[in-house]
Design a protein around this motif. Structure first.
Motif, PDB file in Angstrom:
ATOM      1  N   GLU A 184      -0.720   3.038   3.580  1.00  0.00           N
ATOM      2  CA  GLU A 184       0.184   3.770   2.692  1.00  0.00           C
ATOM      3  C   GLU A 184       1.635   3.660   3.160  1.00  0.00           C
ATOM      4  O   GLU A 184       2.537   3.448   2.354  1.00  0.00           O
ATOM      5  CB  GLU A 184      -0.211   5.247   2.597  1.00  0.00           C
ATOM      6  CG  GLU A 184      -1.328   5.515   1.641  1.00  0.00           C
ATOM      7  CD  GLU A 184      -0.963   5.166   0.212  1.00  0.00           C
ATOM      8  OE1 GLU A 184       0.150   5.509  -0.239  1.00  0.00           O
ATOM      9  OE2 GLU A 184      -1.792   4.561  -0.458  1.00  0.00           O
ATOM     10  N   ILE A 185       1.863   3.808   4.438  1.00  0.00           N
ATOM     11  CA  ILE A 185       3.234   3.720   4.961  1.00  0.00           C
ATOM     12  C   ILE A 185       3.790   2.314   4.750  1.00  0.00           C
ATOM     13  O   ILE A 185       4.938   2.154   4.312  1.00  0.00           O
ATOM     14  CB  ILE A 185       3.267   4.124   6.445  1.00  0.00           C
ATOM     15  CG1 ILE A 185       3.035   5.633   6.573  1.00  0.00           C
ATOM     16  CG2 ILE A 185       4.597   3.736   7.087  1.00  0.00           C
ATOM     17  CD1 ILE A 185       2.865   6.108   7.991  1.00  0.00           C
ATOM     18  N   THR A 193       7.463  -1.340   1.914  1.00  0.00           N
ATOM     19  CA  THR A 193       7.742  -2.615   1.254  1.00  0.00           C
ATOM     20  C   THR A 193       8.139  -2.415  -0.206  1.00  0.00           C
ATOM     21  O   THR A 193       8.965  -3.168  -0.727  1.00  0.00           O
ATOM     22  CB  THR A 193       6.534  -3.562   1.352  1.00  0.00           C
ATOM     23  OG1 THR A 193       5.376  -2.917   0.812  1.00  0.00           O
ATOM     24  CG2 THR A 193       6.274  -3.962   2.793  1.00  0.00           C
ATOM     25  N   ALA A 194       7.569  -1.414  -0.874  1.00  0.00           N
ATOM     26  CA  ALA A 194       7.970  -1.134  -2.256  1.00  0.00           C
ATOM     27  C   ALA A 194       9.419  -0.671  -2.307  1.00  0.00           C
ATOM     28  O   ALA A 194      10.173  -1.060  -3.204  1.00  0.00           O
ATOM     29  CB  ALA A 194       7.058  -0.076  -2.869  1.00  0.00           C
ATOM     30  N   PHE A 234       5.551   2.825  -5.023  1.00  0.00           N
ATOM     31  CA  PHE A 234       6.247   3.841  -4.245  1.00  0.00           C
ATOM     32  C   PHE A 234       5.819   5.248  -4.640  1.00  0.00           C
ATOM     33  O   PHE A 234       5.501   6.075  -3.800  1.00  0.00           O
ATOM     34  CB  PHE A 234       7.761   3.670  -4.388  1.00  0.00           C
ATOM     35  CG  PHE A 234       8.555   4.545  -3.472  1.00  0.00           C
ATOM     36  CD1 PHE A 234       8.613   4.279  -2.118  1.00  0.00           C
ATOM     37  CD2 PHE A 234       9.247   5.636  -3.957  1.00  0.00           C
ATOM     38  CE1 PHE A 234       9.339   5.080  -1.258  1.00  0.00           C
ATOM     39  CE2 PHE A 234       9.981   6.435  -3.115  1.00  0.00           C
ATOM     40  CZ  PHE A 234      10.028   6.162  -1.760  1.00  0.00           C
ATOM     41  N   LEU A 235       5.799   5.548  -5.916  1.00  0.00           N
ATOM     42  CA  LEU A 235       5.402   6.891  -6.370  1.00  0.00           C
ATOM     43  C   LEU A 235       3.915   7.007  -6.676  1.00  0.00           C
ATOM     44  O   LEU A 235       3.450   8.088  -7.008  1.00  0.00           O
ATOM     45  CB  LEU A 235       6.187   7.276  -7.626  1.00  0.00           C
ATOM     46  CG  LEU A 235       7.660   7.564  -7.459  1.00  0.00           C
ATOM     47  CD1 LEU A 235       8.251   7.950  -8.808  1.00  0.00           C
ATOM     48  CD2 LEU A 235       7.901   8.659  -6.460  1.00  0.00           C
ATOM     49  N   GLY A 236       3.173   5.932  -6.565  1.00  0.00           N
ATOM     50  CA  GLY A 236       1.776   5.891  -6.994  1.00  0.00           C
ATOM     51  C   GLY A 236       0.909   7.035  -6.539  1.00  0.00           C
ATOM     52  O   GLY A 236       0.366   7.787  -7.348  1.00  0.00           O
ATOM     53  N   THR A 237       0.734   7.201  -5.247  1.00  0.00           N
ATOM     54  CA  THR A 237      -0.167   8.259  -4.784  1.00  0.00           C
ATOM     55  C   THR A 237       0.479   9.634  -4.865  1.00  0.00           C
ATOM     56  O   THR A 237      -0.236  10.635  -4.926  1.00  0.00           O
ATOM     57  CB  THR A 237      -0.608   8.003  -3.330  1.00  0.00           C
ATOM     58  OG1 THR A 237       0.544   7.872  -2.514  1.00  0.00           O
ATOM     59  CG2 THR A 237      -1.445   6.759  -3.236  1.00  0.00           C
ATOM     60  N   ASN A 258      -0.015  16.482 -10.520  1.00  0.00           N
ATOM     61  CA  ASN A 258      -0.917  17.249 -11.371  1.00  0.00           C
ATOM     62  C   ASN A 258      -1.363  16.346 -12.514  1.00  0.00           C
ATOM     63  O   ASN A 258      -1.015  15.178 -12.545  1.00  0.00           O
ATOM     64  CB  ASN A 258      -0.232  18.528 -11.874  1.00  0.00           C
ATOM     65  CG  ASN A 258       1.066  18.232 -12.592  1.00  0.00           C
ATOM     66  OD1 ASN A 258       1.246  17.169 -13.172  1.00  0.00           O
ATOM     67  ND2 ASN A 258       1.987  19.168 -12.552  1.00  0.00           N
ATOM     68  N   THR A 259      -2.103  16.895 -13.462  1.00  0.00           N
ATOM     69  CA  THR A 259      -2.621  16.055 -14.530  1.00  0.00           C
ATOM     70  C   THR A 259      -1.517  15.567 -15.460  1.00  0.00           C
ATOM     71  O   THR A 259      -1.693  14.560 -16.140  1.00  0.00           O
ATOM     72  CB  THR A 259      -3.676  16.811 -15.353  1.00  0.00           C
ATOM     73  OG1 THR A 259      -3.114  18.039 -15.799  1.00  0.00           O
ATOM     74  CG2 THR A 259      -4.914  17.062 -14.521  1.00  0.00           C
ATOM     75  N   ALA A 260      -0.385  16.235 -15.511  1.00  0.00           N
ATOM     76  CA  ALA A 260       0.736  15.779 -16.348  1.00  0.00           C
ATOM     77  C   ALA A 260       1.445  14.584 -15.748  1.00  0.00           C
ATOM     78  O   ALA A 260       2.033  13.777 -16.463  1.00  0.00           O
ATOM     79  CB  ALA A 260       1.721  16.920 -16.557  1.00  0.00           C
ATOM     80  N   SER A 261       1.433  14.449 -14.422  1.00  0.00           N
ATOM     81  CA  SER A 261       2.147  13.321 -13.815  1.00  0.00           C
ATOM     82  C   SER A 261       1.233  12.122 -13.716  1.00  0.00           C
ATOM     83  O   SER A 261       1.626  11.046 -13.448  1.00  0.00           O
ATOM     84  CB  SER A 261       2.655  13.687 -12.430  1.00  0.00           C
ATOM     85  OG  SER A 261       1.603  13.980 -11.543  1.00  0.00           O
TER      86      SER A 261
END
Length: 123
Positions: free
Chosen positions: A48-49, A54-55, A102-105, A120-123
């Motif tokens: 993850e890091i 890299t992203a 970058f924002l995936g997880t 949350n489920t909205a994001s």
């Protein structure tokens, strides 16, 4: 000493699904767990890091390409087809690298149990 990283194994994510309880019933949702089989949460943290670093660097490099071409256009200079192709590729790379990697997880709902999932489920 208690670890901040939850320990998981491949068997925790049986058949690619996870469960969570709602008020009235149990709900099953499909989940893609790309790093669950690395053997430990430490390995997942390392991946993850590295992927977020890299992203970020990819987004930064693409931003510099876009700003260089935009500066040429503002100054009234002609752009050749190569620069316009690089502009399109860089814009797509900015979107993909920033939102998907970058924002995936971070956008993933925290009920999934993924590392650093705070959405949350909205994001």
């Amino acid at each position: 000493k208690k670890s901040l990283i939850p320990e998981r194994s491949c068997s925790d994510m049986a058949f690619g699904t996870y469960k969570y309880m709602t008020r009235t019933h149990e709900r099953r949702i499909m989940s893609f767990e790309p790093f669950a089989c690395f053997g430990s949460a430490r390995n997942e943290l390392i991946v993850e890091i590295i992927s977020k670093t890299t992203a970020f660097l990819s987004t930064l490099g693409s931003y510099l390409i876009v700003s260089d071409i935009a500066k040429k256009v503002r100054n009234g200079k002609e752009t050749d087809p190569y620069q316009r192709i690089m502009l399109g590729l860089s814009l797509c790379d900015i979107l993909l690298s920033f939102f998907y990697v970058f924002l995936g997880t971070w956008m993933t709902p925290k009920e999934t149990g993924w590392l650093w999932a705070v959405g949350n489920t909205a994001s």
